[in-house]
Design a protein around this motif. Structure first.
Motif, PDB file in Angstrom:
ATOM      1  N   ASN A  33      27.720  10.650 -70.277  1.00  0.00           N
ATOM      2  CA  ASN A  33      27.954   9.717 -69.169  1.00  0.00           C
ATOM      3  C   ASN A  33      26.646   8.997 -68.848  1.00  0.00           C
ATOM      4  N   LEU A  34      26.651   7.659 -68.979  1.00  0.00           N
ATOM      5  CA  LEU A  34      25.446   6.861 -68.782  1.00  0.00           C
ATOM      6  C   LEU A  34      25.388   6.337 -67.357  1.00  0.00           C
ATOM      7  N   TYR A  35      24.291   6.631 -66.667  1.00  0.00           N
ATOM      8  CA  TYR A  35      24.090   6.172 -65.294  1.00  0.00           C
ATOM      9  C   TYR A  35      23.057   5.048 -65.216  1.00  0.00           C
ATOM     10  N   LEU A  36      22.027   5.122 -66.067  1.00  0.00           N
ATOM     11  CA  LEU A  36      21.002   4.081 -66.143  1.00  0.00           C
ATOM     12  C   LEU A  36      20.908   3.603 -67.584  1.00  0.00           C
ATOM     13  N   GLU A  37      20.756   2.282 -67.759  1.00  0.00           N
ATOM     14  CA  GLU A  37      20.571   1.723 -69.097  1.00  0.00           C
ATOM     15  C   GLU A  37      19.140   1.235 -69.227  1.00  0.00           C
ATOM     16  N   GLU A  38      18.469   1.680 -70.288  1.00  0.00           N
ATOM     17  CA  GLU A  38      17.084   1.268 -70.495  1.00  0.00           C
ATOM     18  C   GLU A  38      17.020  -0.184 -70.943  1.00  0.00           C
ATOM     19  N   CYS A  39      16.095  -0.933 -70.371  1.00  0.00           N
ATOM     20  CA  CYS A  39      15.940  -2.354 -70.680  1.00  0.00           C
ATOM     21  C   CYS A  39      14.958  -2.534 -71.827  1.00  0.00           C
ATOM     22  N   VAL A  40      15.272  -3.471 -72.728  1.00  0.00           N
ATOM     23  CA  VAL A  40      14.341  -3.805 -73.803  1.00  0.00           C
ATOM     24  C   VAL A  40      13.147  -4.552 -73.232  1.00  0.00           C
ATOM     25  N   ASN A  41      13.420  -5.497 -72.326  1.00  0.00           N
ATOM     26  CA  ASN A  41      12.363  -6.276 -71.675  1.00  0.00           C
ATOM     27  C   ASN A  41      12.479  -6.123 -70.163  1.00  0.00           C
ATOM     28  N   SER A  42      11.366  -6.254 -69.488  1.00  0.00           N
ATOM     29  CA  SER A  42      11.365  -6.105 -68.037  1.00  0.00           C
ATOM     30  C   SER A  42      12.050  -7.296 -67.378  1.00  0.00           C
ATOM     31  N   PRO A  43      12.692  -7.081 -66.228  1.00  0.00           N
ATOM     32  CA  PRO A  43      13.341  -8.183 -65.498  1.00  0.00           C
ATOM     33  C   PRO A  43      12.308  -8.999 -64.725  1.00  0.00           C
ATOM     34  N   THR A  44      12.746 -10.160 -64.238  1.00  0.00           N
ATOM     35  CA  THR A  44      11.931 -10.960 -63.326  1.00  0.00           C
ATOM     36  C   THR A  44      12.439 -10.711 -61.913  1.00  0.00           C
ATOM     37  N   ILE A  45      11.573 -10.210 -61.054  1.00  0.00           N
ATOM     38  CA  ILE A  45      11.959  -9.887 -59.679  1.00  0.00           C
ATOM     39  C   ILE A  45      10.971 -10.553 -58.730  1.00  0.00           C
ATOM     40  N   ARG A  46      11.490 -11.359 -57.824  1.00  0.00           N
ATOM     41  CA  ARG A  46      10.661 -12.054 -56.850  1.00  0.00           C
ATOM     42  C   ARG A  46      11.077 -11.628 -55.447  1.00  0.00           C
ATOM     43  N   ARG A  47      10.094 -11.528 -54.567  1.00  0.00           N
ATOM     44  CA  ARG A  47      10.375 -11.160 -53.181  1.00  0.00           C
ATOM     45  C   ARG A  47       9.660 -12.094 -52.225  1.00  0.00           C
ATOM     46  N   ASN A  48      10.264 -12.298 -51.077  1.00  0.00           N
ATOM     47  CA  ASN A  48       9.682 -13.128 -50.020  1.00  0.00           C
ATOM     48  C   ASN A  48      10.034 -12.488 -48.693  1.00  0.00           C
ATOM     49  N   ARG A  49       9.033 -11.973 -47.996  1.00  0.00           N
ATOM     50  CA  ARG A  49       9.295 -11.271 -46.739  1.00  0.00           C
ATOM     51  C   ARG A  49       9.891 -12.187 -45.680  1.00  0.00           C
ATOM     52  N   ASP A  50       9.490 -13.463 -45.697  1.00  0.00           N
ATOM     53  CA  ASP A  50      10.051 -14.406 -44.729  1.00  0.00           C
ATOM     54  C   ASP A  50      11.455 -14.834 -45.128  1.00  0.00           C
ATOM     55  N   GLY A  51      11.705 -14.877 -46.427  1.00  0.00           N
ATOM     56  CA  GLY A  51      13.036 -15.241 -46.919  1.00  0.00           C
ATOM     57  C   GLY A  51      13.133 -16.693 -47.356  1.00  0.00           C
ATOM     58  N   TRP A  52      13.956 -16.928 -48.391  1.00  0.00           N
ATOM     59  CA  TRP A  52      14.316 -18.274 -48.797  1.00  0.00           C
ATOM     60  C   TRP A  52      15.650 -18.627 -48.142  1.00  0.00           C
ATOM     61  N   ARG A  53      15.792 -19.859 -47.747  1.00  0.00           N
ATOM     62  CA  ARG A  53      17.036 -20.308 -47.100  1.00  0.00           C
ATOM     63  C   ARG A  53      17.962 -20.906 -48.157  1.00  0.00           C
ATOM     64  N   TYR A  54      19.198 -20.396 -48.243  1.00  0.00           N
ATOM     65  CA  TYR A  54      20.207 -20.908 -49.173  1.00  0.00           C
ATOM     66  C   TYR A  54      21.496 -21.249 -48.428  1.00  0.00           C
ATOM     67  N   GLU A  55      22.204 -22.248 -48.980  1.00  0.00           N
ATOM     68  CA  GLU A  55      23.473 -22.684 -48.386  1.00  0.00           C
ATOM     69  C   GLU A  55      24.570 -22.621 -49.434  1.00  0.00           C
ATOM     70  N   VAL A  56      25.744 -22.134 -49.042  1.00  0.00           N
ATOM     71  CA  VAL A  56      26.879 -21.990 -49.951  1.00  0.00           C
ATOM     72  C   VAL A  56      27.523 -23.359 -50.200  1.00  0.00           C
ATOM     73  N   LEU A  57      27.828 -23.649 -51.485  1.00  0.00           N
ATOM     74  CA  LEU A  57      28.371 -24.953 -51.863  1.00  0.00           C
ATOM     75  C   LEU A  57      29.877 -24.954 -52.108  1.00  0.00           C
ATOM     76  N   ILE A  58      30.434 -23.856 -52.575  1.00  0.00           N
ATOM     77  CA  ILE A  58      31.845 -23.865 -52.999  1.00  0.00           C
ATOM     78  C   ILE A  58      32.777 -23.539 -51.839  1.00  0.00           C
ATOM     79  N   GLU A  59      33.964 -24.181 -51.855  1.00  0.00           N
ATOM     80  CA  GLU A  59      34.916 -24.032 -50.759  1.00  0.00           C
ATOM     81  C   GLU A  59      35.487 -22.624 -50.661  1.00  0.00           C
ATOM     82  N   SER A  60      35.610 -21.953 -51.811  1.00  0.00           N
ATOM     83  CA  SER A  60      36.196 -20.615 -51.806  1.00  0.00           C
ATOM     84  C   SER A  60      35.262 -19.555 -51.251  1.00  0.00           C
ATOM     85  N   GLY A  61      33.991 -19.907 -51.083  1.00  0.00           N
ATOM     86  CA  GLY A  61      33.024 -18.936 -50.577  1.00  0.00           C
ATOM     87  C   GLY A  61      32.534 -17.993 -51.678  1.00  0.00           C
ATOM     88  N   ILE A  62      31.663 -17.065 -51.316  1.00  0.00           N
ATOM     89  CA  ILE A  62      31.073 -16.123 -52.271  1.00  0.00           C
ATOM     90  C   ILE A  62      31.227 -14.709 -51.738  1.00  0.00           C
TER      91      ILE A  62
END
Length: 317
Positions: A200-229
């Motif tokens: 039973n696999l719980y974690l999958e090892e990555c071949v390459n590292s991911p790109t992870i960005r953080r911003n303590r203040d936050g980026w502002r985003y707005e939803v575009l599609i009518e159905s929502g997310i």
């Protein structure tokens, strides 16, 4: 009570406190000197000595087993990235065992990774011939050749000028199995996550590292599609739904963005803690758009995530 009694109690508490500093977490593999078990009568109490003469630990007390004999484990040390595959997420524990205590915050919240989240490890421990779960989770039958693996979360050690990545040197078990592990290493605190158990696999090892960005203040985003997310508990379409959705034209703050190597979709964590959303649909069309934040002197404090440990945000600087 007399002064002598008080002094004795104080001394006992002092000795107990010192002993607690030398506790070996549940699941840690230790090397012990050879012993001969009694064949004439059942064992009720026995101790074994750590290699290197570092002390004694109980093997059995009152008929309760404290240690189990295993083959030498496979150990890999270096820098490794994993992505959570379990739809239920994974708790982080004090030792490499399902019996080890889950790590919790002061308000009793478990330190855990949700489905799709990435974590970085410095050690991978694989045990053959034994597992905490020795029965098939589907039919309850005994596993003929049990095995399991745990990953120890990476701790960023201050090393100026050194950049850590997926290509860091990896030390295999055959280079370290003959070395005596010091008691200070056996008792050192760590954070462990289950990788796999009996197929039973719980974690999958990555071949390459991911790109992870953080911003303590936050980026502002707005939803575009009518159905929502739909909001999910983790950054993956396999992650469970959080039970809420963002509506069209709704504006939210994002404090983390995750992009897997080779993937076109970026997952974004809502700053209010409700969960994760994705930035485009299956056809590659944007379903959210970034809005500029008007803040004097502000800048995006984005950076590569070294390790997600159970610390307040300021501790990641």
């Amino acid at each position: 009570p007399s002064n002598n009694t008080n002094r004795q109690r104080s001394g006992n508490k002092s000795r107990i406190g010192k002993n607690r500093m030398n506790l070996i977490p549940c699941g840690i593999c230790v090397q012990v000197e050879h012993w001969i078990a009694s064949k004439s009568h059942p064992e009720r109490q026995s101790f074994v000595r750590l290699c290197g003469g570092q002390g004694w630990i109980p093997r059995m007390i009152g008929g309760s087993q404290y240690l189990i004999d295993i083959r030498p484990p496979d150990i890999r040390q270096g820098s490794f990235w994993f992505r959570v595959q379990s739809v239920n997420g994974m708790n982080v524990r004090t030792g490499p065992s399902q019996r080890a205590r889950p790590i919790k915050s002061s308000d009793d919240v478990c330190f855990r990774f949700e489905c799709g989240e990435f974590l970085r490890a410095s050690e991978i421990l694989t045990i053959h011939g034994h597992a905490d779960i020795e029965e098939n989770e589907d039919n309850g039958e005994e596993i003929p050749h049990p095995s399991e693996s745990f990953a120890k979360l990476y701790r960023n050690k201050s090393s100026k000028g050194k950049k850590s990545n997926q290509t860091d040197d990896v030390i295999q078990s055959n280079n370290i199995k003959n070395e005596v592990v010091q008691l200070s290493s056996l008792t050192a605190p760590g954070e462990w996550v289950h990788v796999h158990c009996n197929g039973n696999l719980y974690l999958e090892e990555c071949v390459n590292s991911p790109t992870i960005r953080r911003n303590r203040d936050g980026w502002r985003y707005e939803v575009l599609i009518e159905s929502g997310i739909a909001i999910r508990k983790g950054p993956s379409f396999l992650a469970k739904l959080a039970g809420e959705a963002l509506q069209c034209n709704e504006s939210v703050l994002i404090n983390e963005q995750v992009h897997a190597d080779g993937d076109t979709i970026t997952w974004m964590r809502l700053k209010d803690g409700r969960g994760w959303i994705h930035n485009m649909d299956e056809d590659g069309k944007d379903i959210v758009v970034e809005k500029m934040l008007k803040k004097a002197g502000g800048n995006d404090a984005s950076y590569k995530l070294i390790a997600r440990l159970f610390n307040p945000p300021d501790a990641t600087k």
